[in-house]
Scaffold this motif. Structure first.
Motif, PDB file in Angstrom:
ATOM      1  N   ILE A   1      -3.040  57.876 134.411  1.00 22.67           N
ATOM      2  CA  ILE A   1      -2.525  57.867 133.061  1.00 22.67           C
ATOM      3  C   ILE A   1      -1.302  58.746 133.002  1.00 22.67           C
ATOM      4  O   ILE A   1      -1.579  60.033 133.442  1.00 22.67           O
ATOM      5  N   PRO A   2      -0.150  58.388 132.241  1.00 18.13           N
ATOM      6  CA  PRO A   2       0.969  59.504 132.255  1.00 18.13           C
ATOM      7  C   PRO A   2       0.234  60.753 131.380  1.00 18.13           C
ATOM      8  O   PRO A   2      -0.324  60.707 130.460  1.00 18.13           O
ATOM      9  N   GLY A   3       0.660  61.921 132.019  1.00 23.76           N
ATOM     10  CA  GLY A   3       0.308  63.257 131.248  1.00 23.76           C
ATOM     11  C   GLY A   3      -1.177  63.629 131.573  1.00 23.76           C
ATOM     12  O   GLY A   3      -1.317  64.970 131.116  1.00 23.76           O
ATOM     13  N   ALA A   4      -1.624  63.093 132.487  1.00 22.92           N
ATOM     14  CA  ALA A   4      -2.935  63.569 133.015  1.00 22.92           C
ATOM     15  C   ALA A   4      -2.787  64.391 134.310  1.00 22.92           C
ATOM     16  O   ALA A   4      -1.984  64.565 134.991  1.00 22.92           O
ATOM     17  N   ARG A   5      -3.684  65.513 134.277  1.00 21.43           N
ATOM     18  CA  ARG A   5      -3.622  66.431 135.396  1.00 21.43           C
ATOM     19  C   ARG A   5      -4.997  66.188 136.372  1.00 21.43           C
ATOM     20  O   ARG A   5      -5.991  66.085 135.853  1.00 21.43           O
ATOM     21  N   LEU A   6      -4.787  66.272 137.564  1.00 25.41           N
ATOM     22  CA  LEU A   6      -5.544  65.768 138.501  1.00 25.41           C
ATOM     23  C   LEU A   6      -6.410  67.007 138.765  1.00 25.41           C
ATOM     24  O   LEU A   6      -5.824  68.210 139.412  1.00 25.41           O
TER      25      LEU A   6
ATOM     26  N   LEU B   1     -13.053  59.599 128.604  1.00 29.09           N
ATOM     27  CA  LEU B   1     -12.548  58.357 128.216  1.00 29.09           C
ATOM     28  C   LEU B   1     -13.450  57.074 128.333  1.00 29.09           C
ATOM     29  O   LEU B   1     -13.736  56.931 129.566  1.00 29.09           O
ATOM     30  N   GLU B   2     -13.724  56.297 127.408  1.00 24.28           N
ATOM     31  CA  GLU B   2     -14.861  55.221 127.660  1.00 24.28           C
ATOM     32  C   GLU B   2     -14.436  54.278 128.390  1.00 24.28           C
ATOM     33  O   GLU B   2     -12.930  53.728 128.181  1.00 24.28           O
ATOM     34  N   GLY B   3     -15.013  54.048 129.407  1.00 24.18           N
ATOM     35  CA  GLY B   3     -14.647  52.963 130.408  1.00 24.18           C
ATOM     36  C   GLY B   3     -13.423  53.398 131.615  1.00 24.18           C
ATOM     37  O   GLY B   3     -13.056  52.688 132.426  1.00 24.18           O
ATOM     38  N   GLY B   4     -13.071  54.580 131.446  1.00 21.47           N
ATOM     39  CA  GLY B   4     -12.176  55.366 132.284  1.00 21.47           C
ATOM     40  C   GLY B   4     -10.967  54.556 132.298  1.00 21.47           C
ATOM     41  O   GLY B   4     -10.412  53.842 131.450  1.00 21.47           O
ATOM     42  N   ILE B   5     -10.192  54.610 133.555  1.00 19.57           N
ATOM     43  CA  ILE B   5      -8.718  54.310 133.592  1.00 19.57           C
ATOM     44  C   ILE B   5      -8.593  52.831 133.771  1.00 19.57           C
ATOM     45  O   ILE B   5      -7.581  52.064 133.117  1.00 19.57           O
ATOM     46  N   LEU B   6      -9.837  52.068 134.095  1.00 19.69           N
ATOM     47  CA  LEU B   6      -9.935  50.556 133.915  1.00 19.69           C
ATOM     48  C   LEU B   6      -9.767  50.107 132.756  1.00 19.69           C
ATOM     49  O   LEU B   6      -9.150  49.206 132.191  1.00 19.69           O
TER      50      LEU B   6
ATOM     51  N   PRO C   1      -1.545  46.788 130.427  1.00 23.54           N
ATOM     52  CA  PRO C   1      -2.240  45.563 131.456  1.00 23.54           C
ATOM     53  C   PRO C   1      -1.115  45.300 132.388  1.00 23.54           C
ATOM     54  O   PRO C   1      -1.422  44.693 133.448  1.00 23.54           O
ATOM     55  N   ALA C   2      -0.041  45.966 132.509  1.00 24.52           N
ATOM     56  CA  ALA C   2       1.085  45.554 133.566  1.00 24.52           C
ATOM     57  C   ALA C   2       0.576  46.356 134.569  1.00 24.52           C
ATOM     58  O   ALA C   2       1.196  45.998 135.798  1.00 24.52           O
ATOM     59  N   GLN C   3       0.037  47.298 134.567  1.00 19.89           N
ATOM     60  CA  GLN C   3      -0.430  48.150 135.637  1.00 19.89           C
ATOM     61  C   GLN C   3      -1.783  47.510 136.434  1.00 19.89           C
ATOM     62  O   GLN C   3      -2.381  46.980 135.860  1.00 19.89           O
ATOM     63  N   ARG C   4      -1.826  47.526 137.665  1.00 12.36           N
ATOM     64  CA  ARG C   4      -2.623  46.927 138.447  1.00 12.36           C
ATOM     65  C   ARG C   4      -3.729  47.841 138.733  1.00 12.36           C
ATOM     66  O   ARG C   4      -3.503  49.023 139.120  1.00 12.36           O
TER      67      ARG C   4
END
Length: 391
Positions: A319-324, A373-378, A386-389
Motif C-alpha cells: 500500500i503506497p505510503g506504508a512503512r514496513l 485495516l479490516e481484511g488487510g491488503i487483500l 483491483p489492478a494490483q495482483r
C-alpha cells in the motif's frame, strides 16, 4: 474403532476396472468386494487445496465411484507450492474445475461433481445430501464447525485434517458412533488468536502426508477394513518426524446438533457464534484508509501506516505510503522505540490477523490511537486497487 462397511458393493467390475485395480484385488482385505464398495461410494471433499489435493488424487486413483468437490476459490500461483492437484495451466480457473480435469485425466472411470460454492449454513445440508462420507480439508474454524455439524445432522462420518507450518493433525468424527469436532474443540478461538496457513505458512510437503492419511481413513470406512481413527486424534511434527496420538470421547452432556444457523459476529460459514473482539480492536475499511491517505497527502491529517508483514510480502504487494515493520520486530521490542505513542497509527497485514495482534501489543505499550485495516491488503486490492495482483 472397528466399524462395518459404509456402503454396499456395486453389482460388478468391468474388464477395464479389473485391469486398473488389479493391485487392490490381490489385497485380501480389499479384494473384489472392497473394490465394488469403493465403486459404489460417494464422497465429498470440502476444499480442493493442500489437504484436498492428495486426498482427491488417491481416492480417484483408488476407484471411488463419485467424488464431490466443494470449493469457491480459484487457482493462484501461491497455491502450487502444496496444492499438487493444480498446475500452471489452471491459474485463475476455479479449483473445482482444475481438480475435476486432473481427476478425469488420472481416472476417467470416476464421476466428479463440482460444487463451485462456499459451504454455508444455508447450503451445507443440500450439498451434503447423497454423500456417504465427507472429507474436510478446509483452513478456517467456521467451516470446520459447519462441516462437523452438517455431518452430524446427516448421520455421515467426517474425516478431518489440519496443517500449519510443520505440524499436522487428523482424525475421524462420527456423531452416531463417537466424538465430533466439537468434542475436540468445544469453543472456537477468538478471531486473530490462531493464524491460518496464509499468515503462518506451511511446509509444502506436509499436506501430502496428512491428506493421504485422510484418504486412507476414507477407504477404510468405505470398505470396513482395519481400525479407523474414530475416537483418536493423531498429531505429526515434521521437524522431529514424530507422531503422537490422543484418545477422544464424546463430551458428556454435550447437546446434539439440531440445526445449522448463523450467529452474530461469526464466520459466514460457521454454525456456532465465535468470540468477537471487534470492540477491542477498532478497524478501518480499505476505502476509509484510501481517504485517510489522500487527506494525509494534502496535509489535512497525520497518522502512520505500518505494514506488519514480512519483507518478501511487501515486495509482492504494498500500500503506497506504508512503512514496513514486521510483526516479529514489534513482538521482540526491537521496533517499539522508533514509534511515537502519541501519533495516530494504522496497521495492516495480509488479511487482518497479524495487524490485530500488533494493535493489542501497541496498546499494551501506551499507544492510545491505533486501528488496523479490516481484511488487510487483500481487501485493499479488492476494494481500492483491483489492478494490483493479490498474492
Amino acid at each position: 474403532m472397528d466399524l462395518p462397511p459404509l456402503v454396499e458393493p456395486a453389482a460388478t467390475l468391468t474388464d477395464a476396472e479389473l485391469r486398473r485395480y488389479a493391485r487392490h484385488l490381490t489385497v485380501p482385505e480389499i479384494g473384489c468386494t472392497g473394490q465394488l464398495r469403493l465403486k459404489n461410494a460417494r464422497m465429498l471433499c470440502v476444499g480442493a487445496g493442500g489437504l484436498g489435493s492428495p486426498a482427491l488424487l488417491y481416492l480417484a486413483a483408488a476407484g471411488v465411484g463419485t467424488l464431490g468437490i466443494a470449493d469457491d476459490d480459484v487457482v493462484d500461483s501461491s497455491n502450487l507450492q502444496r496444492q499438487v492437484i493444480h498446475g500452471e495451466a489452471a491459474l485463475g480457473t476455479p479449483k473445482t474445475r482444475s481438480a475435476a480435469a486432473r481427476i478425469a485425466d488420472l481416472n476417467p472411470l470416476v464421476r466428479v461433481v463440482e460444487h463451485r460454492e462456499r459451504l454455508t449454513a444455508a447450503t451445507a445440508q443440500e450439498v451434503l445430501a447423497g454423500y456417504d462420507l465427507v472429507l474436510d480439508g478446509t483452513d478456517n474454524f467456521g467451516t470446520r464447525y459447519l462441516v462437523s455439524d452438517a455431518c452430524e445432522l446427516a448421520g455421515v462420518p467426517h474425516v478431518w485434517g489440519s496443517i500449519l507450518r510443520f505440524d499436522g493433525q487428523y482424525s475421524v468424527f462420527w456423531g452416531a458412533h463417537g466424538p465430533t469436532y466439537r468434542d475436540l474443540y468445544p469453543v472456537p478461538p477468538a478471531p486473530g488468536t490462531v493464524p491460518n496457513c496464509a499468515e503462518a505458512g506451511v511446509l509444502g510437503v506436509l499436506p501430502g502426508l496428512l491428506g493421504t492419511a485422510m484418504a486412507v481413513e476414507a477407504v477404510k470406512l468405505i470398505t470396513g477394513v482395519g481400525t479407523t481413527m474414530l475416537g483418536r486424534v493423531a498429531t505429526y511434527d515434521a521437524l522431529s518426524a514424530r507422531w503422537w496420538e490422543i484418545s477422544l470421547v464424546p463430551t458428556p452432556g454435550r447437546p446434539a446438533v439440531t440445526e445449522l444457523g448463523v450467529g452474530q459476529d461469526e464466520d459466514p460459514g460457521c454454525a456456532v457464534p465465535c468470540p468477537s473482539s471487534a470492540e477491542d480492536a477498532p478497524t478501518v475499511t480499505a476505502p476509509q484508509l484510501a481517504e485517510l491517505l489522500a487527506a494525509r497527502e494534502r496535509g489535512q491529517t497525520d497518522f502512520e501506516l505500518l505494514d506488519v508483514r514480512e519483507p518478501y510480502e511487501a515486495r509482492l504487494a504494498a500500500i503506497p505510503g506504508a512503512r514496513l515493520v514486521p510483526l516479529a520486530q514489534l513482538e521482540s521490542g526491537e521496533a517499539l522505540a522508533g514509534l511515537d505513542p502519541h501519533r495516530r497509527t494504522v496497521l495492516h497485514c495480509k488479511v487482518g490477523a497479524r495487524s490485530e495482534r500488533a494493535l493489542r501489543l501497541l496498546r499494551a505499550h501506551g499507544h492510545a490511537d491505533v486501528a488496523h485495516l479490516e481484511g488487510g491488503i487483500l481487501a485493499w486490492i479488492a476494494q481500492v486497487n483491483p489492478a494490483q495482483r493479490p498474492y
